[in-house]
Motif scaffolding. Structure first.
Motif, PDB file in Angstrom:
ATOM      1  N   GLN A 116      46.637  31.533  57.633  1.00 52.92           N
ATOM      2  CA  GLN A 116      46.901  31.455  56.204  1.00 52.92           C
ATOM      3  C   GLN A 116      48.323  30.965  55.924  1.00 52.92           C
ATOM      4  O   GLN A 116      49.181  31.016  56.793  1.00 52.92           O
ATOM      5  CB  GLN A 116      46.694  32.826  55.562  1.00 52.92           C
ATOM      6  N   SER A 117      48.523  30.525  54.705  1.00 53.14           N
ATOM      7  CA  SER A 117      49.818  29.980  54.304  1.00 53.14           C
ATOM      8  C   SER A 117      50.974  30.927  54.591  1.00 53.14           C
ATOM      9  O   SER A 117      52.056  30.495  54.976  1.00 53.14           O
ATOM     10  CB  SER A 117      49.812  29.660  52.814  1.00 53.14           C
ATOM     11  N   ILE A 332      42.952  35.399  55.940  1.00 53.74           N
ATOM     12  CA  ILE A 332      42.143  34.814  54.870  1.00 53.74           C
ATOM     13  C   ILE A 332      41.019  34.014  55.504  1.00 53.74           C
ATOM     14  O   ILE A 332      41.243  32.969  56.109  1.00 53.74           O
ATOM     15  CB  ILE A 332      43.020  33.929  53.956  1.00 53.74           C
ATOM     16  N   LYS A 333      39.809  34.560  55.411  1.00 57.02           N
ATOM     17  CA  LYS A 333      38.669  33.864  56.011  1.00 57.02           C
ATOM     18  C   LYS A 333      37.407  34.179  55.223  1.00 57.02           C
ATOM     19  O   LYS A 333      37.392  35.059  54.357  1.00 57.02           O
ATOM     20  CB  LYS A 333      38.509  34.293  57.466  1.00 57.02           C
ATOM     21  N   ARG A 396      42.709  30.283  47.180  1.00 61.13           N
ATOM     22  CA  ARG A 396      42.828  31.353  48.173  1.00 61.13           C
ATOM     23  C   ARG A 396      43.743  30.964  49.326  1.00 61.13           C
ATOM     24  O   ARG A 396      43.427  31.185  50.504  1.00 61.13           O
ATOM     25  CB  ARG A 396      41.452  31.734  48.708  1.00 61.13           C
ATOM     26  N   TYR A 398      46.551  32.367  49.291  1.00 62.23           N
ATOM     27  CA  TYR A 398      47.023  33.747  49.428  1.00 62.23           C
ATOM     28  C   TYR A 398      46.005  34.637  48.728  1.00 62.23           C
ATOM     29  O   TYR A 398      45.265  34.192  47.864  1.00 62.23           O
ATOM     30  CB  TYR A 398      48.387  33.922  48.755  1.00 62.23           C
TER      31      TYR A 398
END
Ligand SMILES: Nc1ncnc2c1ncn2[C@@H]1O[C@H](COP(=O)(O)OP(=O)(O)O)[C@@H](O)[C@H]1O
Ligand SMILES: [Mg+2]
Length: 593
Positions: A116-117, A332-333, A396, A398
């Motif tokens: 994720q970011s 995040i998945k 998404r 975050y």
């Protein structure tokens, strides 16, 4: 500057080793064969001196020269066999090793793609690149330097010791007398070289980081006349790096001669004690010569071991870092239970959303916002108000801490992540172009998009006139990162990109702020066409774009403070009114329509 390279790992860590070995599992057969060949090669190395002994004692000493050619043939055969066996061993092991490294690089990259970011916020590019390159290279050394032959070396050492004891155990003990000294010297060397080795690695890492930062920022360095200062800093790092390397060379230049001396002492002992035995008749001349030959074979692997330990240790430290990266959780998945949106209409809702990048530093506070299908909403606010953050939450990048973000009637956390992101077309202020052609940058690998569609999109966003001036048209190569294109041209390419992918929802984040006045009109027209029949969130710099929106949302310090049309908000005389006075009003004068 703290570098992870500084950590001094163990030479051997069972947990890491088991995990590394697991990578070899698909190539098990090769490893087993290679292992057998290592042992065979080591055994073959033992043959030579024995044959020498036989030749001297059984043939030369007794004047029997007839069988000599047979022995010579066996000797040559053993050498050839040793060559062949070693060849296959090295080849097979390295092949397996390279496969493992390729697998690992693939795994690291694919893991990076899933992260994720927020992970990339915390980890600088240079460090991550090091994982895929330098750290994997350290493992490469593990295979190519023949650390695997450690087993073969140990096997051979034991073999030599066995043969020596068998030939003459007293002389063997005398020969082994130097071993304690060798052991001590090796231990001291190993400990010293470990520290130096770490120093070298840390300084290489620092040098690399510095070079990377300075190449990326070369323009700034040149524009601000920082060359000399930066060169000074570089020289210092360069000097430290050289120093560390010289230090390591110094250690080696002492260690290897000392080993040579010890080996000479061992031979001296053999000559001194063995010579006596020879005269007494308890040792044959052949045995005497074989002893000397064996002891010569004995010391080299021992001194090599310490070098191999270093490589092993470097590989352990690198694999530790690689595994830490691989173990970084993908936060995040796509959830286990996906909820498919009933009406996939491009509607958006922020439900009482609060969000912080870190801890309790709320960037968005209690944001409520609904965007109806097909509506264009402009978001305005000062720099740092949270506008970009708002759009990031939609896709998404975050996850929110409070409330929920709903797209097409379903919480974004319940969406299939890929499908969710396919809903969006995103045009950013800084357009990222990949190496390739203009067309490939518009298509972005989607083969279902025809060349005609690309040409059509280029036309719609007013890219066609510029493209027509290029020798190869849409197939013109973009230089790396599009350095040869103007900001406006890049912007139009990204518009075309968004258009051909035909997203349900379009997000423009200050997409028009970089554009030169010449391209401004083109961009404005392109924008009109892009926004047609699409839900859009437009973070806008241009008054024209804002005025065109169905509604304007004013974000101030993370809160939605005003919502309405341009006229309504002006009449309110609130934040928008002041923003308008400060930022937008003059634009009409600058670029009269
Ligand atoms: N990746 C990030 N990590 C931590 N803080 C961030 C990050 N991105 C933005 N911020 C902070 O969040 C706030 C809002 O940023 P942003 O949404 O980019 O504002 P805007 O787009 O309105 O200029 C700013 O204070 C910024 O410093
Ligand atoms: Mg922004």
């Amino acid at each position: 500057m703290l570098h992870e390279e500084q950590t001094l790992g163990k030479v051997y860590d069972g947990r890491l080793m088991r995990r590394l070995l697991a990578y070899l599992a698909p190539y098990k057969m090769r490893v087993v064969i290679s292992f057998v060949l290592v042992l065979a090669a080591s055994a073959l190395k033992l043959v030579g001196p024995i044959l020498t002994k036989i030749v001297i004692d059984d043939y030369i000493a007794v004047g029997n020269l007839s069988g000599l050619s047979t022995i010579a043939a066996i000797y040559i055969l053993a050498l050839v066999l040793q060559f062949v066996v070693s060849y296959f061993q090295i080849y097979i092991m390295n092949m397996a090793g390279q496969r493992v490294l390729a697998d690992m690089r693939g795994e690291i990259f694919s893991h990076l793609q899933k992260l994720q970011s927020s992970f990339f916020d915390r980890n600088p590019v240079g460090r991550l690149v090091t994982r895929v390159t330098t750290d994997v290279d350290a493992l490469n050394e593990l295979f190519t330097s023949g650390v695997v032959t450690i087993f073969g070396d140990i096997f051979m050492l034991l073999g030599i010791m066995g043969v020596l004891v068998y030939l003459d155990w007293k002389l063997a003990l005398v020969t082994f007398a130097v071993l304690p000294a060798l052991f001590v010297v090796t231990m001291i060397f190993k400990r010293r070289i470990r520290v130096v080795y770490r120093k070298v690695r840390t300084r290489v890492a620092m040098l690399n980081a510095f070079i990377q930062e300075n190449i990326v920022g070369m323009q700034v360095v040149q524009l601000f006349g920082q060359e000399e200062r930066k060169f000074g800093q570089y020289s210092e790092l360069n000097r430290q790096h050289t120093e560390a390397n010289i230090e390591s060379i110094l250690h080696y230049s002492i260690f290897y001669p000392v080993v040579e001396v010890l080996s000479a002492v061992a031979i001296g002992l053999i000559v001194w004690y063995g010579g006596g035995q020879l005269l007494l008749g308890t040792l044959t001349l052949g045995g005497f010569v074989a002893f000397i030959q064996y002891s010569e074979k004995f010391f080299r692997p021992i001194s090599d071991l310490s070098e191999k330990f270093n490589i092993l240790q470097g590989a352990m430290a690198s694999s530790e870092r690689i595994f830490t990266l691989l173990d970084t959780e993908v936060e995040i998945k796509t959830p286990a239970h996906i909820i498919a949106p009933g009406r996939d209409d491009g509607s958006i809702r922020f439900d009482n959303v609060s969000f912080a990048y870190e801890g309790e530093d709320w960037v968005l506070k209690d944001v409520d916002l609904t965007v109806r299908p097909g509506e264009t909403v402009a978001v305005v606010g000062h720099t740092g108000a949270g506008k970009s953050t708002l759009t990031g939450l939609l896709m998404r990048l975050y996850d929110v801490q409070k409330g929920q973000v709903v797209v097409g009637g379903v919480d974004v956390r319940d969406w299939d992540l890929k499908k969710l992101r396919r809903q969006f077309g995103m045009v950013l202020q800084d357009v990222h172009l990949f190496s390739g052609t203009i067309a490939s940058n518009i298509r972005l690998g989607d083969q279902t998009i025809s060349n005609e569609a690309i040409a059509e999109a280029a036309r719609i966003v007013n890219l066609d006139k510029w493209v027509a001036t290029l020798p190869r048209g849409l197939d013109e190569k973009v230089a790396e990162r599009g350095a040869s294109m103007s900001a406006g041209q890049k912007q139009l390419v990204s518009f075309a990109r968004a258009l051909v992918h035909d997203p349900k929802i379009l997000i423009l984040d200050e997409a028009t702020s970089n554009v030169d006045t010449h391209t401004e009109i083109l961009v404005r027209e392109a924008l009109e066409r892009l926004l047609e029949n699409r839900t859009s969130i437009v973070i806008a710099h241009r008054l024209s774009t804002i005025q065109r929106a169905d509604r304007i949302v004013v974000l101030h310090k993370g809160r939605v403070r005003e919502v309405g049309t341009h006229q309504e908000l002006l009449a309110e005389r609130g934040i928008y009114y002041r923003l308008y006075q400060l930022q937008y009003k003059d634009q009409e004068i600058e670029t009269p329509v």
